[in-house]
Design a protein around this motif. Sequence first.
Motif, PDB file in Angstrom:
ATOM      1  N   TYR A 131       0.812  -1.226   0.000  1.00  0.00           N
ATOM      2  CA  TYR A 131       0.000   0.000   0.000  1.00  0.00           C
ATOM      3  C   TYR A 131       0.847   1.279   0.000  1.00  0.00           C
ATOM      4  CZ  TYR A 131      -3.679   3.257   1.496  1.00  0.00           C
ATOM      5  OH  TYR A 131      -4.552   4.317   1.585  1.00  0.00           O
ATOM      6  N   PRO A 132       1.841   1.418   0.914  1.00  0.00           N
ATOM      7  CA  PRO A 132       2.640   2.653   0.906  1.00  0.00           C
ATOM      8  C   PRO A 132       3.406   2.858  -0.403  1.00  0.00           C
ATOM      9  CG  PRO A 132       2.984   1.450   2.951  1.00  0.00           C
ATOM     10  CD  PRO A 132       2.203   0.549   2.033  1.00  0.00           C
ATOM     11  N   ASP A 133       3.899   1.768  -0.980  1.00  0.00           N
ATOM     12  CA  ASP A 133       4.649   1.906  -2.227  1.00  0.00           C
ATOM     13  C   ASP A 133       3.742   2.323  -3.381  1.00  0.00           C
ATOM     14  OD1 ASP A 133       7.349   1.778  -3.241  1.00  0.00           O
ATOM     15  OD2 ASP A 133       6.592   0.205  -4.571  1.00  0.00           O
ATOM     16  N   ALA A 134       2.510   1.803  -3.404  1.00  0.00           N
ATOM     17  CA  ALA A 134       1.555   2.196  -4.447  1.00  0.00           C
ATOM     18  C   ALA A 134       1.205   3.690  -4.297  1.00  0.00           C
ATOM     19  CB  ALA A 134       0.298   1.335  -4.372  1.00  0.00           C
ATOM     20  N   LEU A 135       1.044   4.158  -3.063  1.00  0.00           N
ATOM     21  CA  LEU A 135       0.796   5.587  -2.843  1.00  0.00           C
ATOM     22  C   LEU A 135       2.010   6.421  -3.252  1.00  0.00           C
ATOM     23  CD1 LEU A 135      -1.118   5.766   0.567  1.00  0.00           C
ATOM     24  CD2 LEU A 135      -2.053   5.630  -1.757  1.00  0.00           C
ATOM     25  N   ARG A 136       3.206   5.896  -2.999  1.00  0.00           N
ATOM     26  CA  ARG A 136       4.427   6.607  -3.415  1.00  0.00           C
ATOM     27  C   ARG A 136       4.444   6.816  -4.927  1.00  0.00           C
ATOM     28  NH1 ARG A 136       8.513   5.377  -6.105  1.00  0.00           N
ATOM     29  NH2 ARG A 136       8.069   3.155  -6.065  1.00  0.00           N
ATOM     30  N   VAL A 137       4.060   5.797  -5.677  1.00  0.00           N
ATOM     31  CA  VAL A 137       4.016   5.903  -7.137  1.00  0.00           C
ATOM     32  C   VAL A 137       2.986   6.965  -7.557  1.00  0.00           C
ATOM     33  CG1 VAL A 137       3.461   4.674  -9.276  1.00  0.00           C
ATOM     34  CG2 VAL A 137       4.864   3.563  -7.525  1.00  0.00           C
ATOM     35  N   ILE A 138       1.843   6.987  -6.887  1.00  0.00           N
ATOM     36  CA  ILE A 138       0.818   7.988  -7.197  1.00  0.00           C
ATOM     37  C   ILE A 138       1.350   9.391  -6.932  1.00  0.00           C
ATOM     38  CG2 ILE A 138      -1.411   8.912  -6.422  1.00  0.00           C
ATOM     39  CD1 ILE A 138      -2.272   5.920  -6.098  1.00  0.00           C
ATOM     40  N   VAL A 139       1.990   9.592  -5.790  1.00  0.00           N
ATOM     41  CA  VAL A 139       2.561  10.903  -5.457  1.00  0.00           C
ATOM     42  C   VAL A 139       3.608  11.303  -6.488  1.00  0.00           C
ATOM     43  CG1 VAL A 139       4.036  12.111  -3.787  1.00  0.00           C
ATOM     44  CG2 VAL A 139       2.065  10.792  -2.987  1.00  0.00           C
ATOM     45  N   GLN A 140       4.496  10.389  -6.808  1.00  0.00           N
ATOM     46  CA  GLN A 140       5.549  10.669  -7.784  1.00  0.00           C
ATOM     47  C   GLN A 140       4.950  11.061  -9.133  1.00  0.00           C
ATOM     48  OE1 GLN A 140       8.589   7.654  -7.879  1.00  0.00           O
ATOM     49  NE2 GLN A 140       9.170   8.156  -9.978  1.00  0.00           N
ATOM     50  N   THR A 141       3.909  10.375  -9.535  1.00  0.00           N
ATOM     51  CA  THR A 141       3.254  10.668 -10.814  1.00  0.00           C
ATOM     52  C   THR A 141       2.548  12.014 -10.779  1.00  0.00           C
ATOM     53  OG1 THR A 141       2.962   8.299 -11.153  1.00  0.00           O
ATOM     54  CG2 THR A 141       1.650   9.752 -12.531  1.00  0.00           C
ATOM     55  N   MET A 142       1.849  12.303  -9.688  1.00  0.00           N
ATOM     56  CA  MET A 142       1.145  13.585  -9.567  1.00  0.00           C
ATOM     57  C   MET A 142       2.119  14.765  -9.616  1.00  0.00           C
ATOM     58  SD  MET A 142      -1.846  13.013  -6.749  1.00  0.00           S
ATOM     59  CE  MET A 142      -3.326  12.068  -7.125  1.00  0.00           C
TER      60      MET A 142
END
Length: 190
Positions: A131-142
């Motif tokens: 979960y935290p890594d998937a959110l990290r990818v979302i943040v990085q993309t945003m």
Amino acid sequence: LDCSQVKVGSTPLQRLARTHYRNSVRDLLHVELDREALPEDEKIGVFDGNVLISVSDLEVETYASAAEQAARLAKPKIETLVACDRPALGEAACAAKFIDDFGERVYRRPLESDERASYVALFGEFKAGGYPDALRVIVQTMLQSPNFLYRVELTPVEPGAVVKTLGAYELASRLSYFLASTTPDADLLA
């Protein structure tokens, strides 16, 4: 003075200045980027916000690296950026809440349905890594989106209007970057 005769030039699309980017990342993620993480700004005039819109391939790579660095630094506390009871609601619901709430702060406006769907799909692609890594990818993309990197003002001009009226989110962004050199806080966005 007859204000009906005032001619106002168009406002070009403005990229966030290095100071604005760093301050926004600090306020969104509660992390500090290295000052050298971003290229020097090419300015017109004396204000930080007068950055030309074009970027070179090297600058695109630099913004990608800065987004990666910011997301990596934020990963240990990424779940605290948007409050959600993951055991009670589940990962998918909390990820959707994160996307909506954090996305509004990053884009400085609510996400469009297609943007939201794209981030939900991105979460689905990366949730196997945790979960935290998937959110990290979302943040990085945003943080690499033109909706974050640029102050976008797309409210259409009213028919017959001499001067374009900014939308509420556009005005909030313009005020916040002019007065505080950072992204609008929750109160200003509201």
